[in-house]
Scaffold this active site. Structure first.
Site, PDB file in Angstrom:
ATOM      1  N   THR A  86      43.760 -66.039 -42.170  1.00  0.00           N
ATOM      2  CA  THR A  86      42.731 -66.500 -41.101  1.00  0.00           C
ATOM      3  C   THR A  86      43.479 -67.785 -40.569  1.00  0.00           C
ATOM      4  OG1 THR A  86      41.450 -67.448 -42.871  1.00  0.00           O
ATOM      5  CG2 THR A  86      40.764 -65.355 -42.204  1.00  0.00           C
ATOM      6  N   PHE A 152      39.000 -70.862 -54.153  1.00  0.00           N
ATOM      7  CA  PHE A 152      39.353 -72.268 -54.272  1.00  0.00           C
ATOM      8  C   PHE A 152      40.600 -72.588 -54.867  1.00  0.00           C
ATOM      9  CE2 PHE A 152      34.548 -71.527 -53.917  1.00  0.00           C
ATOM     10  CZ  PHE A 152      34.245 -72.367 -52.963  1.00  0.00           C
ATOM     11  N   ASN A 211      36.706 -77.940 -48.506  1.00  0.00           N
ATOM     12  CA  ASN A 211      37.993 -78.338 -47.778  1.00  0.00           C
ATOM     13  C   ASN A 211      37.710 -79.449 -47.021  1.00  0.00           C
ATOM     14  OD1 ASN A 211      39.159 -76.645 -49.436  1.00  0.00           O
ATOM     15  ND2 ASN A 211      39.933 -75.143 -47.866  1.00  0.00           N
ATOM     16  N   LEU A 253      42.941 -88.748 -54.141  1.00  0.00           N
ATOM     17  CA  LEU A 253      42.882 -90.319 -53.806  1.00  0.00           C
ATOM     18  C   LEU A 253      44.420 -90.735 -53.991  1.00  0.00           C
ATOM     19  CD1 LEU A 253      39.502 -91.741 -55.342  1.00  0.00           C
ATOM     20  CD2 LEU A 253      40.177 -91.164 -53.007  1.00  0.00           C
ATOM     21  N   HIS A 254      45.559 -89.636 -53.562  1.00  0.00           N
ATOM     22  CA  HIS A 254      46.951 -90.200 -53.734  1.00  0.00           C
ATOM     23  C   HIS A 254      47.443 -90.161 -52.217  1.00  0.00           C
ATOM     24  CE1 HIS A 254      47.020 -89.301 -57.882  1.00  0.00           C
ATOM     25  NE2 HIS A 254      46.470 -87.970 -57.435  1.00  0.00           N
ATOM     26  N   CYS A 263      45.688 -74.501 -45.824  1.00  0.00           N
ATOM     27  CA  CYS A 263      44.289 -74.405 -45.917  1.00  0.00           C
ATOM     28  C   CYS A 263      43.612 -75.510 -45.049  1.00  0.00           C
ATOM     29  CB  CYS A 263      43.438 -74.290 -47.076  1.00  0.00           C
ATOM     30  SG  CYS A 263      43.956 -72.598 -47.955  1.00  0.00           S
TER      31      CYS A 263
HETATM   32  N1  NAD Z   1      46.771 -70.037 -49.774  1.00  0.00           N
HETATM   33  C1  NAD Z   1      45.944 -70.782 -50.484  1.00  0.00           C
HETATM   34  O1  NAD Z   1      46.034 -71.566 -51.236  1.00  0.00           O
HETATM   35  C2  NAD Z   1      44.503 -70.438 -50.250  1.00  0.00           C
HETATM   36  C3  NAD Z   1      43.408 -70.783 -51.125  1.00  0.00           C
HETATM   37  C4  NAD Z   1      42.089 -70.368 -51.106  1.00  0.00           C
HETATM   38  C5  NAD Z   1      41.893 -69.676 -49.735  1.00  0.00           C
HETATM   39  N2  NAD Z   1      42.689 -69.177 -48.855  1.00  0.00           N
HETATM   40  C6  NAD Z   1      42.419 -68.199 -47.977  1.00  0.00           C
HETATM   41  O2  NAD Z   1      42.716 -67.112 -48.335  1.00  0.00           O
HETATM   42  C7  NAD Z   1      43.355 -65.927 -46.986  1.00  0.00           C
HETATM   43  C8  NAD Z   1      44.623 -65.593 -47.265  1.00  0.00           C
HETATM   44  O3  NAD Z   1      45.545 -66.900 -47.635  1.00  0.00           O
HETATM   45  P1  NAD Z   1      47.255 -66.792 -48.002  1.00  0.00           P
HETATM   46  O4  NAD Z   1      47.705 -68.168 -48.119  1.00  0.00           O
HETATM   47  O5  NAD Z   1      47.098 -65.576 -49.247  1.00  0.00           O
HETATM   48  O6  NAD Z   1      47.817 -65.968 -46.688  1.00  0.00           O
HETATM   49  P2  NAD Z   1      49.108 -64.952 -46.869  1.00  0.00           P
HETATM   50  O7  NAD Z   1      49.631 -64.947 -45.257  1.00  0.00           O
HETATM   51  O8  NAD Z   1      50.124 -65.479 -47.705  1.00  0.00           O
HETATM   52  O9  NAD Z   1      48.746 -63.567 -47.149  1.00  0.00           O
HETATM   53  C9  NAD Z   1      48.019 -62.800 -46.243  1.00  0.00           C
HETATM   54  C10 NAD Z   1      48.851 -61.114 -46.657  1.00  0.00           C
HETATM   55  O10 NAD Z   1      48.016 -60.243 -45.738  1.00  0.00           O
HETATM   56  C11 NAD Z   1      48.512 -59.407 -45.338  1.00  0.00           C
HETATM   57  N3  NAD Z   1      48.009 -58.490 -44.339  1.00  0.00           N
HETATM   58  C12 NAD Z   1      47.350 -58.819 -43.302  1.00  0.00           C
HETATM   59  N4  NAD Z   1      46.506 -57.850 -42.765  1.00  0.00           N
HETATM   60  C13 NAD Z   1      46.634 -56.791 -43.557  1.00  0.00           C
HETATM   61  C14 NAD Z   1      46.159 -55.619 -43.588  1.00  0.00           C
HETATM   62  N5  NAD Z   1      45.508 -54.869 -42.425  1.00  0.00           N
HETATM   63  N6  NAD Z   1      46.398 -54.856 -44.751  1.00  0.00           N
HETATM   64  C15 NAD Z   1      47.031 -55.136 -45.841  1.00  0.00           C
HETATM   65  N7  NAD Z   1      47.718 -56.594 -45.845  1.00  0.00           N
HETATM   66  C16 NAD Z   1      47.415 -57.185 -44.586  1.00  0.00           C
HETATM   67  C17 NAD Z   1      49.724 -60.173 -44.624  1.00  0.00           C
HETATM   68  O11 NAD Z   1      51.152 -59.141 -44.448  1.00  0.00           O
HETATM   69  C18 NAD Z   1      49.983 -61.071 -45.841  1.00  0.00           C
HETATM   70  O12 NAD Z   1      50.858 -60.832 -46.835  1.00  0.00           O
HETATM   71  C19 NAD Z   1      43.176 -67.126 -45.955  1.00  0.00           C
HETATM   72  O13 NAD Z   1      42.078 -66.994 -45.468  1.00  0.00           O
HETATM   73  C20 NAD Z   1      43.206 -68.567 -46.677  1.00  0.00           C
HETATM   74  O14 NAD Z   1      42.297 -69.432 -45.842  1.00  0.00           O
HETATM   75  C21 NAD Z   1      44.128 -69.565 -49.049  1.00  0.00           C
END
Ligand code: NAD
Length: 443
Positions: A86, A152, A211, A253-254, A263
């Site tokens: 997203t 999270f 966040n 706090l770094h 994120c």
């Molecule tokens: N990365 C983090 O540390 C973290 C932590 C908490 C929450 N989030 C949230 O989780 C969500 C995902 O983040 P992420 O870092 O894993 O993203 P990312 O981009 O690493 O992974 C998303 C994956 O979804 C796949 N995808 C997209 N559309 C698809 C579909 N229709 N069918 C199948 N696969 C599909 C993409 O190819 C990609 O591999 C976001 O909303 C993010 O804000 C991320």
């Protein structure tokens, strides 16, 4: 129990492997053919400590699979988790929900039973309700229920965060959804991880509020760091002095070059928009966004000032490119504007990162050189700029730097080195918020 996870990125892959470790049968559906092919061959497209072993063990045990089609993945799944990206929408900073709604539509059209659709992606308040409306419009006969289960975890310690969470948040109005998620997270009852059940909107907002608050904490200590430089104080000690107060807490706090990553930047921006649209603008979050953006942009000026006002023709070793250690994620990394500005100012930038160089190459100026390890980056360098605090960089002793570098400038954007030892060895040491650091008026 069987579940499906749509999206095999950082969150989808970690959640999938951990749910499988809990004993659930999990199918992770990934749309990107390259990533899917890797996963099907047992390769992990991202770097996350311990993930390769967890995926391999659970795949071998038959609990974790990467099916070729969505239909195969969601067959018999009691819950389908949406874990697609997203990102911030270009132009206005709203969360781009294109991938979420595309995934929901694909799932709803392919379902042959009334699964629960659970958003694990971070989505703006109201998205869960829109997903329910979409599902009921497309397939009124199915009786799909929705829930919000924000994630999270932190990259770099994602598996521990998922397996031993401070809490799990589940937002839903459906008793059936509550029951499915309660069963799914039952293994966490053993370690007494609280499960907070809420309404849909509350769960969605809780993720942004978390966040937003953490980003605010980082931004606060960064501002205190600038103040420390002006008044002769040390921000590490200030952070310790306030962090030991249980009401404040020591984490986040770094002081550093400003937050980046997948994120905080996009979630603070989205929270700002959500609040504005709801008629309750958050001036705190607006400030966090603008102070942090300015800070990241100002880091190059800090390095240039430390190098005597110009880096033209100088060799600058940049250690660490990923937005934080133990990940290869380059999204919104502070290294990006910094390295680009140093290169534009005429520096020869020689960079090294243990995991992120492949991803960084596509994002950094073509002229940047990449070294095979930290000593190779430092060879003949006029200045060292430490951007990401990988453990292996902490061990670089001043005596070793003396033998490798040509110049004597050390800019430590993460405060990992001992200023006294550096200065005793003859280095012009510039930390963040440590009195003798370079005062930067732009921030
Ligand atoms: N990365 C983090 O540390 C973290 C932590 C908490 C929450 N989030 C949230 O989780 C969500 C995902 O983040 P992420 O870092 O894993 O993203 P990312 O981009 O690493 O992974 C998303 C994956 O979804 C796949 N995808 C997209 N559309 C698809 C579909 N229709 N069918 C199948 N696969 C599909 C993409 O190819 C990609 O591999 C976001 O909303 C993010 O804000 C991320």
């Amino acid at each position: 129990m069987k579940i499906a996870i749509i999206g095999g990125g950082y969150v989808g892959l970690v959640s999938g492997a951990c749910f499988a470790e809990f004993g659930t049968t999990v199918a992770v559906v990934e749309a990107d053919p390259g990533k899917r092919a890797m996963l099907m061959e047992g390769k992990i497209p991202i770097y996350e400590p311990g993930l390769d072993r967890l995926v391999a063990e659970n795949a071998a045990a038959g609990r974790l699979s990467f099916p070729a089609t969505l239909e195969e993945g969601i067959a018999d799944a009691e819950a389908v988790f949406i874990a697609v990206g997203t990102p911030a929408r270009r132009g206005d900073g709203h969360a781009d929900l294109t991938y979420v709604f595309a995934a929901v539509e694909q799932v709803v059209l392919a379902l042959d039973h009334p699964a629960i659709i659970v958003t694990k992606s971070t989505v703006p308040v109201g998205t869960g309700r829109k997903i329910k409306e979409l599902a009921h419009r497309l397939r009124p006969e199915l009786g799909v229920e929705v829930a919000s289960n924000p994630e999270f975890l932190r990259e770099g310690s994602a598996i521990t965060d998922f397996m031993r969470p401070d809490r799990v948040v589940v937002g839903t109005e459906s008793e059936r959804a509550r029951d499915v998620l309660r069963r799914l997270y039952r293994p966490l009852y053993l370690i007494e991880a609280p499960i907070v059940f809420t309404g849909l909107e509350t769960a969605e907002l809780t993720k942004y509020a978390a966040n937003g608050f953490l980003a605010m904490k980082i931004t606060f200590i960064n501002e205190m760091a600038d103040l420390c430089e002006r008044v002769g104080a040390d921000v590490n000690d200030v952070a310790r002095g306030i962090g030991l107060d249980g009401r404040i807490g020591r984490k986040f706090l770094h002081a550093g070059p400003g937050f980046g990553g997948s994120c905080f930047p996009k979630d603070t921006l989205a929270l700002m928009r959500i609040a504005e649209e709801a008629g309750a603008p958050s001036r705190l979050i607006q400030s966090v966004v603008s102070v942090n953006d300015a800070r990241k942009e100002a880091m190059a000026a800090r390095v240039i000032a430390a190098c005597g006002g110009s880096v033209a023709g100088k060799r600058v070793a940049v250690l660490g490119l990923a937005f934080k250690p133990e990940t290869d994620d380059m999204r919104e990394a502070p290294s990006l504007p910094l390295v680009a500005a140093l290169a534009a100012a005429g520096a020869t930038v020689v960079a090294f990162d243990p995991e992120a160089m492949a991803g960084a190459k596509a994002l950094l100026p073509a002229a940047v050189e990449y070294a095979a390890d930290a000593p190779a980056a430092l060879e003949g360098a006029d200045a060292l700029v430490l951007v990401t605090e990988w453990n292996e960089f902490r061990a670089l002793a001043p005596e070793r730097l003396l033998t490798l570098m040509r110049g004597r400038v050390v800019v430590d954007l993460r405060n990992v080195f001992d200023p006294a030892a550096m200065r005793a060895a003859g280095f012009a040491y510039h930390g963040i918020g440590r009195a003798e650091g370079v005062a930067v008026r732009e921030v």
